[in-house]
Enzyme design. Structure first.
Site, PDB file in Angstrom:
ATOM      1  N   GLU A 198       0.828  -1.212   0.000  1.00  0.00           N
ATOM      2  CA  GLU A 198       0.000   0.000   0.000  1.00  0.00           C
ATOM      3  C   GLU A 198       0.857   1.254   0.000  1.00  0.00           C
ATOM      4  O   GLU A 198       1.994   1.237   0.476  1.00  0.00           O
ATOM      5  CB  GLU A 198      -0.883   0.018   1.261  1.00  0.00           C
ATOM      6  N   ASP A 199       0.291   2.345  -0.492  1.00  0.00           N
ATOM      7  CA  ASP A 199       1.002   3.621  -0.451  1.00  0.00           C
ATOM      8  C   ASP A 199       0.893   4.275   0.925  1.00  0.00           C
ATOM      9  O   ASP A 199       1.880   4.673   1.518  1.00  0.00           O
ATOM     10  CB  ASP A 199       0.494   4.583  -1.539  1.00  0.00           C
ATOM     11  N   ASP A 236      -4.474   5.689   6.089  1.00  0.00           N
ATOM     12  CA  ASP A 236      -4.964   6.908   6.721  1.00  0.00           C
ATOM     13  C   ASP A 236      -6.045   6.497   7.728  1.00  0.00           C
ATOM     14  O   ASP A 236      -5.732   6.075   8.839  1.00  0.00           O
ATOM     15  CB  ASP A 236      -5.484   7.819   5.602  1.00  0.00           C
ATOM     16  N   PHE A 285      -1.816  16.064   4.723  1.00  0.00           N
ATOM     17  CA  PHE A 285      -2.104  15.483   3.410  1.00  0.00           C
ATOM     18  C   PHE A 285      -0.845  15.615   2.559  1.00  0.00           C
ATOM     19  O   PHE A 285      -0.313  16.710   2.376  1.00  0.00           O
ATOM     20  CB  PHE A 285      -3.286  16.181   2.742  1.00  0.00           C
ATOM     21  N   ARG A 296       1.696  12.726  -8.715  1.00  0.00           N
ATOM     22  CA  ARG A 296       2.166  11.344  -8.488  1.00  0.00           C
ATOM     23  C   ARG A 296       3.600  11.166  -8.942  1.00  0.00           C
ATOM     24  O   ARG A 296       4.309  10.301  -8.451  1.00  0.00           O
ATOM     25  CB  ARG A 296       1.283  10.349  -9.271  1.00  0.00           C
TER      26      ARG A 296
HETATM   27  P1  IMP Z   1      -7.929   5.345   4.042  1.00  0.00           P
HETATM   28  O1  IMP Z   1      -9.054   4.477   3.576  1.00  0.00           O
HETATM   29  O2  IMP Z   1      -8.436   6.578   4.746  1.00  0.00           O
HETATM   30  O3  IMP Z   1      -6.881   4.618   4.849  1.00  0.00           O
HETATM   31  O4  IMP Z   1      -7.250   5.949   2.753  1.00  0.00           O
HETATM   32  C1  IMP Z   1      -6.445   5.235   1.938  1.00  0.00           C
HETATM   33  C2  IMP Z   1      -6.246   5.898   0.610  1.00  0.00           C
HETATM   34  O5  IMP Z   1      -6.522   7.308   0.674  1.00  0.00           O
HETATM   35  C3  IMP Z   1      -4.813   5.822   0.180  1.00  0.00           C
HETATM   36  O6  IMP Z   1      -4.549   4.620  -0.518  1.00  0.00           O
HETATM   37  C4  IMP Z   1      -4.662   7.059  -0.686  1.00  0.00           C
HETATM   38  O7  IMP Z   1      -5.097   6.778  -1.990  1.00  0.00           O
HETATM   39  C5  IMP Z   1      -5.593   8.057  -0.049  1.00  0.00           C
HETATM   40  N1  IMP Z   1      -4.888   8.952   0.871  1.00  0.00           N
HETATM   41  C6  IMP Z   1      -4.930   8.954   2.220  1.00  0.00           C
HETATM   42  N2  IMP Z   1      -4.146   9.911   2.736  1.00  0.00           N
HETATM   43  C7  IMP Z   1      -3.559  10.529   1.678  1.00  0.00           C
HETATM   44  C8  IMP Z   1      -2.607  11.602   1.566  1.00  0.00           C
HETATM   45  O8  IMP Z   1      -2.107  12.202   2.530  1.00  0.00           O
HETATM   46  N3  IMP Z   1      -2.257  11.941   0.281  1.00  0.00           N
HETATM   47  C9  IMP Z   1      -2.761  11.319  -0.816  1.00  0.00           C
HETATM   48  N4  IMP Z   1      -3.644  10.312  -0.739  1.00  0.00           N
HETATM   49  C10 IMP Z   1      -4.040   9.921   0.486  1.00  0.00           C
END
Ligand code: IMP
Length: 196
Positions: free
Chosen positions: A113-114, A117, A166, A179
């Protein structure tokens, strides 16, 4: 502050100028990816690994990490959408846009995963992948933002734990842009704001 629904077109011409602060330099990311690759190679010695990456944000991390792992591995790609448009908030809604191309039943699977959050996206994916009966399922994330976690996620490999900001770059986007930056950075507040 109003968040635009569209890509920040007025700033799209100069990616570097839109960045207020570099959080993780290209070199720091490279060094950490090498370490992660070594650790993963060691932990899975003698086994065959399947790396499952989640597009599009994990693309650079996946490409770099896989080349630092020196055991036999297969890769597969999924694409999910969790955020709509250019918003910076998770909707909690996850849609599978691209599914796995091969079975992972009986395989050692590492989900790449990247960023984690809220954890909502990953929580959904974990349940989905567990249903496909892998022999094991672990998680490797480049970035972890634990401050905003809504669900408990057992993360096995973390590149960097970052504050509640962010971030963009090295795969991560805002409005599908940024990206291609080689580093991870924080955007200038003006990029998110649109005049009322
Ligand atoms: P989650 O479901 O809130 O954990 O979000 C996961 C996805 O939200 C990640 O795979 C990213 O695509 C996007 N995301 C969450 N935080 C960031 C950020 O700080 N920058 C860019 N994308 C984010």
């Amino acid at each position: 502050m109003h968040v635009s629904d569209d890509a920040p077109m007025s700033h799209a011409g100069d990616l570097q100028a839109d960045v207020a602060d570099i959080l993780l330099s290209e070199q720091r990311i490279r060094d950490r990816v090498i370490e992660l690759g070594r650790q993963i190679s060691h932990d899975y010695t003698g086994q065959r690994l399947t790396l499952v990456s989640v597009l599009k944000g994990s693309l650079p991390f996946m490409a770099d990490l896989m080349r630092e792992i020196d055991i036999p591995l297969r890769i597969d790609l999924m694409e999910v959408s969790s955020y709509g448009g250019a918003s910076t908030e998770s909707s909690g809604l996850v849609r599978i846009l691209k599914d796995l191309s091969a079975s992972i039943a009986g395989e050692q699977v590492l989900l790449v995963e990247d960023i984690i959050d809220t954890g909502l996206t990953l929580n959904y994916l974990l349940r989905y992948l567990r249903g496909k009966s892998p022999a094991s399922l672990r998680i490797c994330t480049l970035l972890d933002k634990p401050a905003r976690r809504l669900v408990d996620i057992p993360v096995d490999y973390t590149g960097f734990t970052i504050p509640d900001q962010f971030v963009v770059g090295y795969g991560l986007d805002y409005g599908e842009l940024y990206r291609n930056l080689r580093f991870v950075g924080v955007l200038r507040p003006e990029v998110y704001s649109v005049p009322e």
